[in-house]
Motif scaffolding. Structure first.
Motif, PDB file in Angstrom:
ATOM      1  N   THR A  17      19.178 -16.581  -1.025  1.00  0.00           N
ATOM      2  CA  THR A  17      19.169 -16.750   0.591  1.00  0.00           C
ATOM      3  C   THR A  17      20.573 -16.876   1.189  1.00  0.00           C
ATOM      4  OG1 THR A  17      19.442 -19.058   0.628  1.00  0.00           O
ATOM      5  CG2 THR A  17      16.996 -18.389   0.334  1.00  0.00           C
ATOM      6  N   THR A  18      20.863 -16.968   2.242  1.00  0.00           N
ATOM      7  CA  THR A  18      22.040 -17.015   2.751  1.00  0.00           C
ATOM      8  C   THR A  18      22.572 -18.476   3.088  1.00  0.00           C
ATOM      9  OG1 THR A  18      21.539 -16.797   5.040  1.00  0.00           O
ATOM     10  CG2 THR A  18      22.062 -14.791   3.969  1.00  0.00           C
ATOM     11  N   ASN A  19      21.547 -19.539   2.601  1.00  0.00           N
ATOM     12  CA  ASN A  19      21.863 -20.749   2.814  1.00  0.00           C
ATOM     13  C   ASN A  19      23.116 -21.175   1.813  1.00  0.00           C
ATOM     14  OD1 ASN A  19      20.124 -21.280   4.848  1.00  0.00           O
ATOM     15  ND2 ASN A  19      18.290 -22.168   3.329  1.00  0.00           N
ATOM     16  N   GLY A  20      23.759 -22.290   2.203  1.00  0.00           N
ATOM     17  CA  GLY A  20      24.714 -22.894   1.500  1.00  0.00           C
ATOM     18  C   GLY A  20      26.084 -22.175   1.872  1.00  0.00           C
TER      19      GLY A  20
ATOM     20  N   GLN B 106      28.923 -27.931   4.791  1.00  0.00           N
ATOM     21  CA  GLN B 106      29.676 -28.056   3.184  1.00  0.00           C
ATOM     22  C   GLN B 106      30.974 -28.324   3.233  1.00  0.00           C
ATOM     23  OE1 GLN B 106      27.703 -26.491   0.556  1.00  0.00           O
ATOM     24  NE2 GLN B 106      26.213 -26.418   2.089  1.00  0.00           N
TER      25      GLN B 106
ATOM     26  N   ASP C  52      19.127 -12.256   8.959  1.00  0.00           N
ATOM     27  CA  ASP C  52      18.992 -13.605   9.512  1.00  0.00           C
ATOM     28  C   ASP C  52      19.516 -13.614  11.097  1.00  0.00           C
ATOM     29  OD1 ASP C  52      18.190 -15.195   7.462  1.00  0.00           O
ATOM     30  OD2 ASP C  52      20.138 -15.866   7.008  1.00  0.00           O
TER      31      ASP C  52
ATOM     32  N   THR D 199      14.763 -18.424   7.274  1.00  0.00           N
ATOM     33  CA  THR D 199      16.058 -17.570   6.311  1.00  0.00           C
ATOM     34  C   THR D 199      15.399 -16.485   5.600  1.00  0.00           C
ATOM     35  OG1 THR D 199      16.805 -19.848   6.269  1.00  0.00           O
ATOM     36  CG2 THR D 199      17.856 -18.091   4.967  1.00  0.00           C
TER      37      THR D 199
ATOM     38  N   ASP E 122      25.689 -21.585   5.600  1.00  0.00           N
ATOM     39  CA  ASP E 122      24.376 -21.199   6.028  1.00  0.00           C
ATOM     40  C   ASP E 122      24.051 -20.053   6.817  1.00  0.00           C
ATOM     41  OD1 ASP E 122      23.672 -23.862   4.854  1.00  0.00           O
ATOM     42  OD2 ASP E 122      24.109 -24.843   6.448  1.00  0.00           O
ATOM     43  N   GLY E 123      24.502 -19.188   6.242  1.00  0.00           N
ATOM     44  CA  GLY E 123      24.232 -17.633   6.845  1.00  0.00           C
ATOM     45  C   GLY E 123      25.358 -17.481   8.125  1.00  0.00           C
TER      46      GLY E 123
ATOM     47  N   ASP F 203      23.993 -24.439  -4.273  1.00  0.00           N
ATOM     48  CA  ASP F 203      23.841 -23.445  -3.044  1.00  0.00           C
ATOM     49  C   ASP F 203      24.981 -23.035  -2.823  1.00  0.00           C
ATOM     50  OD1 ASP F 203      24.952 -25.637  -2.393  1.00  0.00           O
ATOM     51  OD2 ASP F 203      23.853 -25.904  -0.112  1.00  0.00           O
TER      52      ASP F 203
ATOM     53  N   THR G 108      15.077 -13.867   2.714  1.00  0.00           N
ATOM     54  CA  THR G 108      15.104 -14.211   1.335  1.00  0.00           C
ATOM     55  C   THR G 108      15.273 -12.993   0.566  1.00  0.00           C
ATOM     56  OG1 THR G 108      12.982 -14.737   0.952  1.00  0.00           O
ATOM     57  CG2 THR G 108      14.491 -16.658   1.301  1.00  0.00           C
TER      58      THR G 108
END
Length: 184
Positions: free
Chosen positions: A68-71, A147, A43, A60, A84-85, A166, A62
């Motif tokens: 993914t690195t989301n969340g 978050q 990312d 992003t 979110d990364g 997430d 995956t």
């Protein structure tokens, strides 16, 4: 082996109507902490390319299994948190408090127990005010940005961490708990 993909579409000079998609594939050796770290680096690479080449859109990163690195990622083993990364820098006690709640997802923990357990290394815990917990929770929420809602105040009872789909919590070096997790 794990393959990580970073898609970077960009307009190419002589082809104004057409975008080119560049996919970077990395085969990452096994290891529980490597995957999230490599996703984060991919990312960062995508963000760097987007800054260097105007008009570039970096997606992003995956894995081939869709991670993914989301969340929200809370890694209690390597003492890292990301949203979110992006890494979140927490002070020692902030991480200890978030980690304590992350190890007990969806369980409400009262201030007294938090002070007793999170401040257990401190002699004379009696001088730790219950308002210190409130202040740290507020600071953690600010740092968790999108978050922040994961830290829930249960009025008159205490606090809890409510992980979502997430959210990933790594508790031991051999295991990552993907939520939703149901605890009795």
């Amino acid at each position: 082996m794990l393959a990580v993909h970073q898609a970077v579409p960009q307009s190419v000079g002589d082809w104004p109507e057409r975008d080119v998609r560049v996919i970077v594939t990395l085969d990452v050796p096994g290891g529980p902490g490597f995957v999230e770290h490599v996703l984060h680096l991919a990312d960062e690479f995508g963000r760097a390319v987007s800054e260097l080449i105007p008009g570039t859109l970096a997606h992003t990163a995956t894995t081939d299994d869709g991670r993914t690195t989301n969340g929200l990622i809370i890694d209690l083993v390597d003492r890292r948190v990301s949203v979110d990364g992006r890494p979140v820098r927490l002070a020692y006690r902030e991480f200890a408090l978030l980690g304590y709640l992350a190890a007990r997802p969806r369980r409400t923990v009262c201030r007294h127990v938090l002070i007793q357990d999170v401040w257990s290394d401190r002699v004379g815990q009696e001088d730790v005010s219950s308002r210190v917990v409130d202040t740290l929770i507020r600071r953690i929420r600010v740092k968790l940005t999108t978050q922040a809602h994961r830290l829930t105040t249960v009025r008159g009872r205490g606090y809890r961490l409510d992980p979502g789909a997430d959210t990933r919590i790594r508790i031991t070096s051999a295991k990552t708990v993907a939520t939703p997790v149901v605890h009795p």
